[in-house]
Each structure stands twice: as structure tokens, then as C-alpha cells.
Design a protein around this motif. Structure first.
Motif, PDB file in Angstrom:
ATOM      1  N   SER A 321       0.802  -1.225   0.000  1.00 45.31           N
ATOM      2  CA  SER A 321       0.000   0.000   0.000  1.00 45.31           C
ATOM      3  C   SER A 321       0.832   1.271   0.000  1.00 45.31           C
ATOM      4  CB  SER A 321      -0.939   0.004   1.210  1.00 45.31           C
ATOM      5  OG  SER A 321      -0.188   0.007   2.407  1.00 45.31           O
ATOM      6  N   PHE A 322       2.074   1.205   0.483  1.00 53.21           N
ATOM      7  CA  PHE A 322       2.854   2.435   0.612  1.00 53.21           C
ATOM      8  C   PHE A 322       4.334   2.117   0.438  1.00 53.21           C
ATOM      9  CE2 PHE A 322       4.507   6.258   2.717  1.00 53.21           C
ATOM     10  CZ  PHE A 322       3.667   7.214   2.150  1.00 53.21           C
ATOM     11  N   PRO A 323       5.100   3.006  -0.207  1.00 50.74           N
ATOM     12  CA  PRO A 323       6.536   2.732  -0.414  1.00 50.74           C
ATOM     13  C   PRO A 323       7.310   2.740   0.898  1.00 50.74           C
ATOM     14  CG  PRO A 323       5.738   4.452  -1.890  1.00 50.74           C
ATOM     15  CD  PRO A 323       4.670   4.230  -0.891  1.00 50.74           C
ATOM     16  N   GLU A 324       8.401   1.986   0.911  1.00 53.79           N
ATOM     17  CA  GLU A 324       9.289   1.968   2.070  1.00 53.79           C
ATOM     18  C   GLU A 324      10.158   3.230   2.104  1.00 53.79           C
ATOM     19  OE1 GLU A 324       9.544  -0.545   4.483  1.00 53.79           O
ATOM     20  OE2 GLU A 324       7.704  -1.284   3.557  1.00 53.79           O
ATOM     21  N   TYR A 325      10.582   3.697   0.919  1.00 54.89           N
ATOM     22  CA  TYR A 325      11.413   4.902   0.828  1.00 54.89           C
ATOM     23  C   TYR A 325      10.869   5.768  -0.303  1.00 54.89           C
ATOM     24  CZ  TYR A 325      14.730   2.089   3.536  1.00 54.89           C
ATOM     25  OH  TYR A 325      15.310   1.294   4.491  1.00 54.89           O
ATOM     26  N   ILE A 326      10.933   7.079  -0.106  1.00 51.91           N
ATOM     27  CA  ILE A 326      10.476   8.039  -1.113  1.00 51.91           C
ATOM     28  C   ILE A 326      11.537   9.125  -1.253  1.00 51.91           C
ATOM     29  CG2 ILE A 326       8.710   9.715  -1.745  1.00 51.91           C
ATOM     30  CD1 ILE A 326       6.703   8.159  -0.135  1.00 51.91           C
ATOM     31  N   PHE A 327      11.998   9.341  -2.494  1.00 53.98           N
ATOM     32  CA  PHE A 327      12.958  10.405  -2.791  1.00 53.98           C
ATOM     33  C   PHE A 327      12.421  11.200  -3.978  1.00 53.98           C
ATOM     34  CE2 PHE A 327      15.399   6.887  -0.998  1.00 53.98           C
ATOM     35  CZ  PHE A 327      16.082   7.517   0.042  1.00 53.98           C
ATOM     36  N   SER A 328      12.499  12.488  -3.898  1.00 51.67           N
ATOM     37  CA  SER A 328      12.044  13.371  -4.977  1.00 51.67           C
ATOM     38  C   SER A 328      13.230  14.098  -5.592  1.00 51.67           C
ATOM     39  CB  SER A 328      11.031  14.395  -4.447  1.00 51.67           C
ATOM     40  OG  SER A 328       9.908  13.758  -3.901  1.00 51.67           O
ATOM     41  N   SER A 329      13.086  14.441  -6.866  1.00 48.58           N
ATOM     42  CA  SER A 329      14.146  15.163  -7.574  1.00 48.58           C
ATOM     43  C   SER A 329      13.510  16.180  -8.506  1.00 48.58           C
ATOM     44  CB  SER A 329      15.036  14.195  -8.370  1.00 48.58           C
ATOM     45  OG  SER A 329      14.270  13.498  -9.335  1.00 48.58           O
ATOM     46  N   GLU A 330      14.273  17.192  -8.819  1.00 52.28           N
ATOM     47  CA  GLU A 330      13.763  18.248  -9.693  1.00 52.28           C
ATOM     48  C   GLU A 330      13.661  17.782 -11.133  1.00 52.28           C
ATOM     49  OE1 GLU A 330      16.263  21.572  -9.190  1.00 52.28           O
ATOM     50  OE2 GLU A 330      15.653  21.970  -7.103  1.00 52.28           O
ATOM     51  N   SER A 331      14.553  16.867 -11.553  1.00 51.72           N
ATOM     52  CA  SER A 331      14.548  16.360 -12.920  1.00 51.72           C
ATOM     53  C   SER A 331      14.101  14.900 -12.913  1.00 51.72           C
ATOM     54  CB  SER A 331      15.943  16.480 -13.537  1.00 51.72           C
ATOM     55  OG  SER A 331      15.950  15.962 -14.847  1.00 51.72           O
ATOM     56  N   GLY A 332      13.492  14.465 -14.014  1.00 49.78           N
ATOM     57  CA  GLY A 332      12.987  13.106 -14.110  1.00 49.78           C
ATOM     58  C   GLY A 332      14.101  12.071 -14.042  1.00 49.78           C
ATOM     59  N   ILE A 333      13.830  10.953 -13.361  1.00 46.07           N
ATOM     60  CA  ILE A 333      14.786   9.839 -13.279  1.00 46.07           C
ATOM     61  C   ILE A 333      14.548   8.924 -14.476  1.00 46.07           C
ATOM     62  CG2 ILE A 333      15.451   7.800 -11.957  1.00 46.07           C
ATOM     63  CD1 ILE A 333      14.775   9.337  -9.426  1.00 46.07           C
ATOM     64  N   MET A 334      15.617   8.628 -15.234  1.00 43.09           N
ATOM     65  CA  MET A 334      15.505   7.816 -16.442  1.00 43.09           C
ATOM     66  C   MET A 334      16.074   6.413 -16.275  1.00 43.09           C
ATOM     67  SD  MET A 334      14.031  10.220 -17.900  1.00 43.09           S
ATOM     68  CE  MET A 334      13.636   9.330 -19.384  1.00 43.09           C
ATOM     69  N   CYS A 335      16.921   6.183 -15.255  1.00 45.60           N
ATOM     70  CA  CYS A 335      17.535   4.870 -15.057  1.00 45.60           C
ATOM     71  C   CYS A 335      18.035   4.785 -13.628  1.00 45.60           C
ATOM     72  CB  CYS A 335      18.683   4.632 -16.045  1.00 45.60           C
ATOM     73  SG  CYS A 335      19.949   5.928 -15.991  1.00 45.60           S
ATOM     74  N   LEU A 336      18.280   3.548 -13.167  1.00 47.22           N
ATOM     75  CA  LEU A 336      18.826   3.351 -11.820  1.00 47.22           C
ATOM     76  C   LEU A 336      19.463   1.980 -11.734  1.00 47.22           C
ATOM     77  CD1 LEU A 336      16.834   1.298  -9.928  1.00 47.22           C
ATOM     78  CD2 LEU A 336      15.322   3.232 -10.169  1.00 47.22           C
ATOM     79  N   ASP A 337      20.274   1.796 -10.689  1.00 48.23           N
ATOM     80  CA  ASP A 337      20.916   0.511 -10.435  1.00 48.23           C
ATOM     81  C   ASP A 337      21.280   0.449  -8.951  1.00 48.23           C
ATOM     82  OD1 ASP A 337      21.907  -2.017 -10.996  1.00 48.23           O
ATOM     83  OD2 ASP A 337      23.926  -1.276 -11.418  1.00 48.23           O
ATOM     84  N   MET A 338      21.218  -0.778  -8.376  1.00 43.71           N
ATOM     85  CA  MET A 338      21.525  -0.974  -6.961  1.00 43.71           C
ATOM     86  C   MET A 338      22.814  -1.784  -6.839  1.00 43.71           C
ATOM     87  SD  MET A 338      17.701  -1.718  -5.436  1.00 43.71           S
ATOM     88  CE  MET A 338      18.042  -0.990  -3.849  1.00 43.71           C
ATOM     89  N   HIS A 339      23.661  -1.397  -5.901  1.00 45.22           N
ATOM     90  CA  HIS A 339      24.967  -2.020  -5.736  1.00 45.22           C
ATOM     91  C   HIS A 339      24.806  -3.432  -5.174  1.00 45.22           C
ATOM     92  CE1 HIS A 339      29.216  -2.509  -4.767  1.00 45.22           C
ATOM     93  NE2 HIS A 339      29.450  -1.401  -5.464  1.00 45.22           N
ATOM     94  N   VAL A 340      25.625  -4.363  -5.692  1.00 44.85           N
ATOM     95  CA  VAL A 340      25.522  -5.761  -5.270  1.00 44.85           C
ATOM     96  C   VAL A 340      26.033  -5.939  -3.846  1.00 44.85           C
ATOM     97  CG1 VAL A 340      26.282  -8.110  -5.759  1.00 44.85           C
ATOM     98  CG2 VAL A 340      25.687  -6.566  -7.644  1.00 44.85           C
ATOM     99  N   ASP A 341      27.185  -5.361  -3.543  1.00 46.48           N
ATOM    100  CA  ASP A 341      27.780  -5.531  -2.216  1.00 46.48           C
ATOM    101  C   ASP A 341      27.245  -4.531  -1.199  1.00 46.48           C
ATOM    102  OD1 ASP A 341      29.380  -7.581  -3.242  1.00 46.48           O
ATOM    103  OD2 ASP A 341      30.908  -6.141  -3.911  1.00 46.48           O
ATOM    104  N   HIS A 342      26.763  -3.406  -1.665  1.00 45.54           N
ATOM    105  CA  HIS A 342      26.191  -2.393  -0.777  1.00 45.54           C
ATOM    106  C   HIS A 342      24.761  -2.108  -1.241  1.00 45.54           C
ATOM    107  CE1 HIS A 342      30.294  -1.766   0.669  1.00 45.54           C
ATOM    108  NE2 HIS A 342      30.672  -1.651  -0.595  1.00 45.54           N
ATOM    109  N   PRO A 343      23.790  -2.955  -0.843  1.00 45.94           N
ATOM    110  CA  PRO A 343      22.427  -2.827  -1.397  1.00 45.94           C
ATOM    111  C   PRO A 343      21.694  -1.572  -0.965  1.00 45.94           C
ATOM    112  CG  PRO A 343      22.500  -4.479   0.349  1.00 45.94           C
ATOM    113  CD  PRO A 343      23.920  -4.083   0.084  1.00 45.94           C
ATOM    114  N   TYR A 344      22.276  -0.785  -0.061  1.00 47.85           N
ATOM    115  CA  TYR A 344      21.633   0.456   0.357  1.00 47.85           C
ATOM    116  C   TYR A 344      22.029   1.633  -0.532  1.00 47.85           C
ATOM    117  CZ  TYR A 344      26.228   0.784   2.600  1.00 47.85           C
ATOM    118  OH  TYR A 344      27.579   0.786   2.831  1.00 47.85           O
TER     119      TYR A 344
END
Length: 647
Positions: A321-344
Motif C-alpha cells: 500500500s505504501f513505499p518503504e522509501y520516497i525520494f524526490s528530484s527536480e529532474s525526471g529519473i531515467m535509469c537506476l541501479d543498486m549495488h551488489v555488495d552495498h544494497p543500500y
């Protein structure tokens, strides 16, 4: 008005003729006989209605029901919860005409035996007295002729007999032992009896007094002490709310797959959405490498005329029902990736050309690292980012590709992002000379890239021109190879997780192609009748992959089952106008997530036919592992190679 009554016909005699003798026949004939037959008249009451024949033949039907005609039918009760009167639907129709309260004592009980014994004593004494009297009379009658001889001796035996009988009757008799029934005899001894229905007794009372209380509270540091407890309670509530979906996710398997030879289905599970990202498209999806129930969603816009803001949301399947984390930015996000050894650590690429790193351990919503014009940001949108292994100095680093033709390596040195241009894309055969004699190259626009799973320096880059370049980190001036892949922009490139020679690409020209990087022509080509937004290999098989198209469909292929067409073509969005943009397989569970251009993320479960494993043969163990998956895909590629060599 008096009730309608049917017409009653009554006949009365008007006159009675006198008898006379017929002179000719010598018989007696009643006078006025003809008048008797003709003078019948109909008599009716003065208040009788005149009814027609149709009205007389009309039938009136009454239906008897079990409802009590005296029972009320509009009982209302005041609901203090809703603050209004509400109608009670159930009315008791039972009417009791007679009831009596009594006490029954079983015959086999101690009290029953005592009462029967007392009754026998009373009746026995009376009968014995009657018996003594009758016997005495019989003796007297028999001994009447011998009274003189016997004298008074006749009275003695009678008295003794009476006393003997009375003693026998007064002596209590032992009750006979009851024969025990066989407890293992399960024969039916039930009988149908009428049971009175249960009744509810209700009462009304005055509501407790209420008061309205309002106050203001200032935010303090103490609120942070209950955040963990509040999150746990929220997950517990959602677990109860979505219990049926959780049961389907864990246990449901489509039984109809047994009757389908080469087809499968996708079962919709959870749907993730947030009001703040309602009008933003899903531009990126990525599962967390450590927590298999957590995934990140990037929101932005693919319409360059409608660019506004961006959002980074992280959802968990434990709380849809609700996200665990929310981050906003002024420009649109087009891609992302999460680190294997540092998942945070989450790296994102923005539409304005910047890259940023978010740290989930830090509570604030601002990125921990962010590029700038001074640090060498891209001049066009960043279409893909990928974390790399740490460098020689154990510094974190990642790569990014943009429409400006640059492939940049970013390194985290202390608190800054240091960039290095790895290679600059250019279109081959497009060199022109300027007026001053300088050679100008047309810059290639990078749209997607992927790094080899075993060879660290090798990676593939897709461009807007439809070409795919095989590049090396060691060479910045030339490409290792070039593939004329598609007629339109390449939307995604992905290496096979098992086979080191195979990669896959998709494009807006409606096609998905599978390649052997040692051969410049594709091994397989699939036309999906719509622009393909994304493709992804399955983590459990080397021959299974999924593709999503802008017409709202998800296609799942298994080359080992059918190498000509998909074994599942299923719409997964509610509206036809919605376009699916991205798809990702969960690394552990048999589910996929797909995102559309309205900000929705849908989770779907793969049916058994979409994840078939090799069947066990008698006396042989099923071999599993990467070697088996490589051999399975190699077998298909060899068939295609043989056909090409023959042609």
C-alpha cells in the motif's frame, strides 16, 4: 360494499295438483303436473350482486405461508455507530401456542428405581390383602361341611399364609443387571425432531456521553522511537488485507497448465502505486540484490515536451500500500541501479544529464553524491547506469551512457564524483570536412548498454541509430565490433546470464533479436507487432526471457519449448491506452514486475508451463546447473548455425 357472492338458484313449488282418476286408463293423475314442470322460478336475496358468467367462473387463489401475520415487518433500531435509525431485516415468525415446564426422571436412574420400588410396595400390600381374603373365603367354603370336626383349626393356615406373602412382598428385590450395548456398533439410531430456532434478545440503552477533544502537538525527537513499531504494525495490517494475494503468491499453481501443451499464463498479484507519482511514467525497475522482496522504481517522463520532476520509490511486497522509501528530484529519473555488495546504495541518471547516488541509510531525501557541470555531467539524458567492481584503490565506481555519445566512468573519491570518459560514440562513415579542413564526426546517441558477466572489460552499447557496438574499457578510440541490429533506436541490450556468447536486444522497430557476439547476424528474430520497450532474461533458465510492448502486452518465450513464437501473450494493464515500459524477473521467486507509463507497477506470477524444468527419467537423475543450461542453449544455436551454413 357487501362481498360478491355467487348466484344461488333455488326452486320452489308454486302449486300442488289434486289427484284424479283418468277415466280411460283407470290411473290416478296429479292435477297441475304440467304446471309443476313449467312454474320453477329463481329466488335470490335482495342484496345479491348481479354477476356475469365470466365473473362467476373467476377463481381467487390464496397462498398459505409460514409467516406470522401478526409479526411486525418494519422494526428499526438506532445505530449509535452510524448515528441513524436502521431497519432490522430478520423478524421472528415463530408463534408458540402452548408450553409447559415439567420434570422427567429416567427409569434407569436411582431416583426412578426408588419410586418404582415404593409403588410396588403399596400395590403389593393391597393385592396381598385381597389375596388373603380370597383364599380364606375359599377355605371356608371348602371346609363348611367339616366345621364341626375341624373346629378352629381352619383359621391358622390362612393367617400363616397371609403373613408369608406379606413378608415376600416387603422384601426388596435386587434389580436385574442391565445388558451393556456394544459401543462398536455404529448403527444409526437418530430420529428427526423439531428444534426451536435460536432467538436473539436485544435491548436498547442510552448511548454513553461523548465529548470532542482537540489539541495541538509539536513534533519532537520522541516520535522517531515508534517508527519501527509503526512500520511493523502497518505490515501486519497489510498482511491481513492482502492475505488472499499472499496465499496465491506462495501456493497457487494454475491447474489448467496440465491441459496446455505449450502455453502459460500470468496471474496478477499486487499492484503498486503512489499518488505523488500518479502522472509519472515508470522509467526504471531494479530488484534489490540482498532483499528479494524489495525493488526500486524510477519515475520520470519519456515525452521531452512534458518534462517536470522525478521520483525514486522503493516498494516491498510485505507492504503493497505504501513505499518503504520516497525520494524526490527536480529532474525526471531515467535509469537506476543498486549495488551488489552495498544494497543500500542506489545510483540514478536524470533527464538533465546529471547522475546521483542515494543512500538508504540516511534519513534525508537529498542524494549523498551528485554530479554537476563542473564535475563533467552529461549534456543529454542519461539512459542507463551500471555499478562496477571497485577499482584498485577500493573506490566505488559506476558507468553511465547518454544521448550525448559519451560513456563515462564515475568514481567516488572521498566526497566527490570524479568522471573519466571511456569512449565517445560516433557514427561510422559519417566523417565530413569543415571549411577549415577539420574532420567532423557525427556523434552516436547511446541508449542502452550491458557489461559481460565474465569478461570485465567487454560491454555492449545500443544507439538511437539502431546499431550495437561491442566496446572495451581499454580502447577509447575504436570499437571491437559493430552490429547493424535494428532499423530504429535500440531500447535494451542484455547478456545471457548463463551463456557467455549470447546477448539479446530489442527496439522500437517491433523486433526482439538474439545474437551470438561472434556472428554479425542474429540467431533468432521475433516480430511482436508493437514497439518493444524492454526485455529481460529469466534467472532460472537460459532459454526463457520476457518482453513488453507499448500495446500493453507481456510476452514470455521459452526457446526450448517453442523457438518460433511466445508461449504467453497476455495484456497486463487495465486500460488499452496504457503503455508498458519495463519488465524485471525476481532473482528467487517465480514472479515478474512490469511498469507502465501511468506510474503503476504490477506484480505477476508465472504459471508452471512458463518455468518448466527437465523431467526425471526412470533410473536417471536430473542434472541441474549452469553447464546444463549452457548445453540447452548451445543445442538450439547449433541447429540455427547448421541451417545458415547450408543456405
Amino acid at each position: 360494499m357487501p362481498p360478491k357472492q355467487p348466484l344461488r338458484r333455488q326452486s320452489v313449488s308454486v302449486g300442488r295438483g289434486t289427484r284424479k282418476r283418468d277415466e280411460d286408463s283407470g290411473t290416478e293423475v296429479a292435477e297441475g303436473a304440467d304446471e309443476w314442470a313449467q312454474s320453477k322460478a329463481t329466488v335470490r336475496p335482495p342484496d345479491q350482486l348481479e354477476l356475469t358468467d365470466a365473473e362467476l367462473k373467476e377463481e381467487f387463489t390464496r397462498i398459505l405461508t409460514a409467516n406470522n401475520p401478526h409479526a411486525p415487518q418494519n422494526i428499526v433500531r438506532y445505530s449509535f455507530k452510524e448515528g441513524t435509525y436502521k431497519l432490522i431485516g430478520f423478524v421472528d415468525q415463530l408463534a408458540v401456542h402452548f408450553s409447559q415446564v415439567g420434570n422427567l426422571i429416567p427409569k434407569d436412574s436411582d431416583e426412578g428405581r426408588r419410586q418404582r420400588y415404593r409403588d410396588k410396595l403399596v400395590t403389593g400390600s393391597e393385592e396381598s390383602a385381597k389375596l388373603v381374603i380370597s383364599e380364606a373365603e375359599v377355605v371356608e367354603e371348602e371346609d363348611e361341611p367339616k366345621e364341626a370336626e375341624a373346629g378352629s383349626q381352619t383359621d391358622v393356615p390362612a393367617a400363616e399364609a397371609a403373613e408369608k406373602v406379606a413378608e415376600e412382598l416387603m422384601t426388596p428385590k435386587q434389580p436385574k443387571e442391565r445388558k451393556l450395548t456394544n459401543k462398536f456398533n455404529f448403527s444409526e439410531r437418530a430420529s428427526q425432531t423439531f428444534n426451536n430456532p435460536l432467538r436473539d434478545r436485544e435491548c436498547q440503552m442510552e448511548p454513553p456521553p461523548r465529548t470532542n477533544f482537540s489539541a495541538t502537538a509539536n513534533q519532537s525527537d520522541d516520535i522517531t522511537k515508534v517508527t519501527q513499531a509503526a512500520k511493523i504494525v502497518e505490515r501486519m495490517v497489510n498482511q491481513n488485507t492482502y492475505d488472499d494475494v499472499a496465499q496465491d503468491f506462495k501456493y497457487y499453481e494454475d491447474a489448467a497448465d496440465e491441459y496446455r501443451d505449450q502455453e502459460g499464463t500470468l496471474l496478477p498479484l499486487w499492484k503498486f502505486q503512489n499518488d505523488k507519482a500518479k502522472r509519472l511514467a515508470v522509467t526504471a525497475l531494479c530488484w534489490n540484490p540482498k532483499y528479494n522482496d524489495l525493488f526500486a522504481v524510477g519515475h520520470g517522463s519519456y515525452d521531452f515536451m512534458k518534462q517536470s520532476r522525478g521520483m525514486l520509490l522503493l516498494y516491498s511486497m510485505k507492504n503493497p500500500s505504501f513505499p518503504e522509501y520516497i525520494f524526490s528530484s527536480e529532474s525526471g529519473i531515467m535509469c537506476l541501479d543498486m549495488h551488489v555488495d552495498h544494497p543500500y546504495l542506489v545510483v540514478v541518471g536524470h533527464y538533465d544529464g546529471n547522475v546521483a547516488i542515494y543512500n538508504l541509510k540516511k534519513p534525508h531525501s537529498q542524494p549523498s553524491f551528485r554530479s554537476s557541470a563542473k564535475s563533467g555531467k552529461h549534456t543529454d539524458p542519461v539512459w542507463q547506469v551500471k555499478w562496477q567492481k571497485d577499482d584498485m584503490d577500493n573506490n566505488l565506481n559506476f558507468f553511465s551512457v547518454s544521448s550525448d555519445g559519451r560513456i563515462v566512468s564515475w568514481t567516488l573519491v572521498k566526497s566527490e564524483l570524479v568522471h573519466t570518459d571511456v569512449i565517445k560514440l560516433k557514427v561510422e562513415g559519417s566523417t565530413t570536412e569543415s571549411l577549415e579542413g577539420l574532420q567532423l564526426h557525427t556523434v552516436g546517441c547511446g541508449t542502452a548498454f550491458d557489461f559481460h558477466k565474465e569478461i570485465d572489460y567487454m560491454f555492449l552499447v545500443g544507439t538511437e541509430e539502431g546499431k550495437i557496438y561491442k566496446c572495451s574499457k581499454s580502447y577509447s578510440s575504436q570499437f571491437l565490433d559493430t552490429y547493424d541490429a535494428h532499423n530504429m533506436a535500440v531500447d535494451a541490450v542484455s547478456w545471457n546470464p548463463y551463456h557467455t556468447k549470447v546477448f539479446m536486444s530489442c527496439s522500437s522497430d517491433w523486433t526482439v533479436k538474439i545474437w551470438d557476439h561472434t556472428i554479425k547476424t542474429p540467431m533468432f528474430i521475433y516480430d511482436l507487432n508493437s514497439a518493444v520497450g524492454d526485455v529481460a532474461w529469466a534467472p532460472y533458465s537460459s532459454t526463457v526471457f520476457a518482453a513488453v510492448t507499448t500495446n500493453g502486452k507481456t510476452h514470455v518465450f521459452d526457446l526450448s519449448i517453442n523457438k518460433y513464437e511466445a508461449i504467453c501473450n497476455q495484456p497486463v494493464v487495465a486500460k488499452k491506452k496504457n503503455k508498458i515500459t519495463h519488465v524485471q524477473f525476481n532473482p528467487i521467486h517465480p514472479i515478474i514486475i512490469v511498469g507502465d507509463d501511468r506510474g503503476h507497477v504490477t506484480c505477476l506470477k508465472l504459471s508452471p508451463n512458463l518455468r518448466k524444468m527437465p523431467k526425471e527419467k526412470k533410473g536417471q537423475e536430473v542434472q541441474k546447473g549452469p553447464a546444463v543450461e549452457i548445453a540447452k542453449l548451445d543445442k538450439l544455436l547449433n541447429l540455427v548455425r547448421e541451417v545458415k551454413t547450408k543456405i
